[in-house]
Design a protein around this motif. Structure first.
Motif, PDB file in Angstrom:
ATOM      1  N   LEU A 185       0.826  -1.203   0.000  1.00 25.20           N
ATOM      2  CA  LEU A 185       0.000   0.000   0.000  1.00 25.20           C
ATOM      3  C   LEU A 185       0.861   1.254   0.000  1.00 25.20           C
ATOM      4  O   LEU A 185       0.538   2.245  -0.667  1.00 25.20           O
ATOM      5  N   ALA A 186       1.979   1.231   0.739  1.00 27.47           N
ATOM      6  CA  ALA A 186       2.841   2.409   0.836  1.00 27.47           C
ATOM      7  C   ALA A 186       3.471   2.764  -0.491  1.00 27.47           C
ATOM      8  O   ALA A 186       3.782   3.936  -0.753  1.00 27.47           O
ATOM      9  N   GLN A 187       3.680   1.772  -1.356  1.00 31.37           N
ATOM     10  CA  GLN A 187       4.269   2.038  -2.664  1.00 31.37           C
ATOM     11  C   GLN A 187       3.256   2.628  -3.644  1.00 31.37           C
ATOM     12  O   GLN A 187       3.616   2.996  -4.767  1.00 31.37           O
ATOM     13  N   HIS A 188       1.984   2.691  -3.224  1.00 28.03           N
ATOM     14  CA  HIS A 188       0.939   3.316  -4.031  1.00 28.03           C
ATOM     15  C   HIS A 188       0.168   4.292  -3.130  1.00 28.03           C
ATOM     16  O   HIS A 188      -1.035   4.134  -2.900  1.00 28.03           O
ATOM     17  N   PRO A 189       0.854   5.300  -2.583  1.00 28.08           N
ATOM     18  CA  PRO A 189       0.232   6.180  -1.591  1.00 28.08           C
ATOM     19  C   PRO A 189      -1.014   6.869  -2.119  1.00 28.08           C
ATOM     20  O   PRO A 189      -1.041   7.352  -3.241  1.00 28.08           O
ATOM     21  N   THR A 190      -2.039   6.861  -1.277  1.00 29.14           N
ATOM     22  CA  THR A 190      -3.357   7.474  -1.507  1.00 29.14           C
ATOM     23  C   THR A 190      -4.171   6.778  -2.591  1.00 29.14           C
ATOM     24  O   THR A 190      -5.329   7.113  -2.803  1.00 29.14           O
ATOM     25  N   ALA A 202      -6.478   3.960  -4.123  1.00 30.64           N
ATOM     26  CA  ALA A 202      -7.368   2.909  -3.651  1.00 30.64           C
ATOM     27  C   ALA A 202      -6.973   1.593  -4.312  1.00 30.64           C
ATOM     28  O   ALA A 202      -6.967   1.490  -5.536  1.00 30.64           O
ATOM     29  N   ILE A 203      -6.618   0.605  -3.494  1.00 30.64           N
ATOM     30  CA  ILE A 203      -6.191  -0.698  -3.988  1.00 30.64           C
ATOM     31  C   ILE A 203      -7.285  -1.719  -3.702  1.00 30.64           C
ATOM     32  O   ILE A 203      -7.724  -1.851  -2.553  1.00 30.64           O
ATOM     33  N   SER A 204      -7.733  -2.428  -4.714  1.00 29.68           N
ATOM     34  CA  SER A 204      -8.810  -3.397  -4.518  1.00 29.68           C
ATOM     35  C   SER A 204      -8.338  -4.572  -3.678  1.00 29.68           C
ATOM     36  O   SER A 204      -7.136  -4.886  -3.621  1.00 29.68           O
ATOM     37  N   THR A 211     -10.436   2.426   4.710  1.00 29.69           N
ATOM     38  CA  THR A 211     -11.252   1.477   3.949  1.00 29.69           C
ATOM     39  C   THR A 211     -12.005   2.200   2.846  1.00 29.69           C
ATOM     40  O   THR A 211     -12.588   3.262   3.070  1.00 29.69           O
ATOM     41  N   GLU A 212     -11.932   1.633   1.638  1.00 33.45           N
ATOM     42  CA  GLU A 212     -12.771   2.088   0.531  1.00 33.45           C
ATOM     43  C   GLU A 212     -13.914   1.089   0.441  1.00 33.45           C
ATOM     44  O   GLU A 212     -13.757   0.000  -0.103  1.00 33.45           O
ATOM     45  N   TRP A 213     -15.056   1.430   1.011  1.00 30.85           N
ATOM     46  CA  TRP A 213     -16.151   0.482   1.179  1.00 30.85           C
ATOM     47  C   TRP A 213     -16.584  -0.134  -0.149  1.00 30.85           C
ATOM     48  O   TRP A 213     -16.786   0.559  -1.135  1.00 30.85           O
ATOM     49  N   GLY A 214     -16.678  -1.445  -0.138  1.00 35.12           N
ATOM     50  CA  GLY A 214     -17.091  -2.181  -1.311  1.00 35.12           C
ATOM     51  C   GLY A 214     -15.991  -2.349  -2.332  1.00 35.12           C
ATOM     52  O   GLY A 214     -16.224  -2.906  -3.415  1.00 35.12           O
ATOM     53  N   TYR A 215     -14.764  -1.891  -1.989  1.00 33.67           N
ATOM     54  CA  TYR A 215     -13.684  -1.994  -2.986  1.00 33.67           C
ATOM     55  C   TYR A 215     -12.383  -2.498  -2.366  1.00 33.67           C
ATOM     56  O   TYR A 215     -11.896  -3.562  -2.727  1.00 33.67           O
ATOM     57  N   GLY A 216     -11.801  -1.742  -1.453  1.00 33.30           N
ATOM     58  CA  GLY A 216     -10.515  -2.158  -0.915  1.00 33.30           C
ATOM     59  C   GLY A 216      -9.990  -1.190   0.130  1.00 33.30           C
ATOM     60  O   GLY A 216     -10.734  -0.730   0.994  1.00 33.30           O
ATOM     61  N   TYR A 217      -8.710  -0.811   0.012  1.00 33.40           N
ATOM     62  CA  TYR A 217      -8.070  -0.007   1.047  1.00 33.40           C
ATOM     63  C   TYR A 217      -7.152   1.044   0.422  1.00 33.40           C
ATOM     64  O   TYR A 217      -6.739   0.930  -0.721  1.00 33.40           O
TER      65      TYR A 217
END
Length: 229
Positions: free
Chosen positions: A168-173, A175-177, A220-226
């Motif tokens: 996640l840190a390598q793709h800051p901000t 939304a990763i599924s 949390t990106e609800w219904g998708y990921g983080y």
């Protein structure tokens, strides 16, 4: 000054087409036909984005990407892969790839993805005190030593917890599924319960957030990921 792009592919026709369309859209372009040449150009030209064919003679695209990430964690990397190839995309994302484009591709689509990756990088700059270290406010992730510091204190993470946070840190901000996280951290061959992602996210929050119930970094990106911010 226009952005500089490094394109590495062992097919001269691909290099010619990508160079033409990229320059047409205002980019400066360097090309390489093998992995070793790509690394030399990366060191000499310091490009703003790298397009890598995976199947190249000598060093393949994965190996080139891994070498790049040892010295630069922010430059966007887009992989090119031939249609029908059995490619471990999980490995690519784990190494820090930003996107995949499948051959044959429309040049305009690749140019669009290049622009998207560059805008994402420019919109969300990450402070880099040292190569391999990602600083996001009071959260610091050291990819080389695999250590995490939160509010000045080092926290202990399991290997899988660190892998997820580092991905996640390598793709800051961004939304990763959940699917992409599962592939990138556990691998495409993983056949266990996909709910493992939520379990590890909860454990990471317990260690890096002041209030895990109201996270400040790992959202949390609800219904998708983080998303890590």
């Amino acid at each position: 000054m226009s952005n500089r792009i490094l394109v590495a592919d062992d097919e001269p026709s691909v290099l010619k087409v990508v160079k033409y369309y990229a320059e047409k859209n205002g980019y400066r372009v360097d090309t390489a036909s093998d992995g070793e040449s790509a690394l030399r150009l990366f060191q000499d030209a310091t490009p703003d984005l790298v397009v890598l064919d995976i199947m190249m003679p000598g060093l393949n695209g994965f190996e080139v990407c891994e070498a790049i990430r040892e010295v630069d964690i922010r430059v966007p990397v887009i992989f090119l892969t031939a249609k029908g190839d059995l490619v471990d995309k999980g490995m690519g994302f784990k190494l820090g790839a930003d996107d995949y484009v499948t051959k044959p591709f429309e040049p305009e689509e690749l140019i669009m993805r290049i622009g998207t990756c560059l805008r994402r990088r420019d919109a969300f700059p990450v402070e880099r005190k040292n190569p391999g270290v990602i600083d996001l406010g009071d959260l610091s992730v050291d990819l080389s030593s695999k250590t995490v510091v939160v509010r000045g204190a080092e926290v202990s993470l399991t290997a899988k917890e660190f892998d997820l946070l580092a991905f996640l840190a390598q793709h800051p901000t961004e939304a990763i599924s959940r699917v992409r996280l599962l592939q990138g951290v556990w691998g495409e061959d993983y056949i266990g319960d996909s709910g493992v992602v939520a379990v590890v996210v909860r454990k990471v929050r317990e260690k890096v957030e002041e209030n895990p119930a109201k996270p400040h970094h790992l959202l949390t990106e609800w219904g998708y990921g983080y998303r890590l911010v």
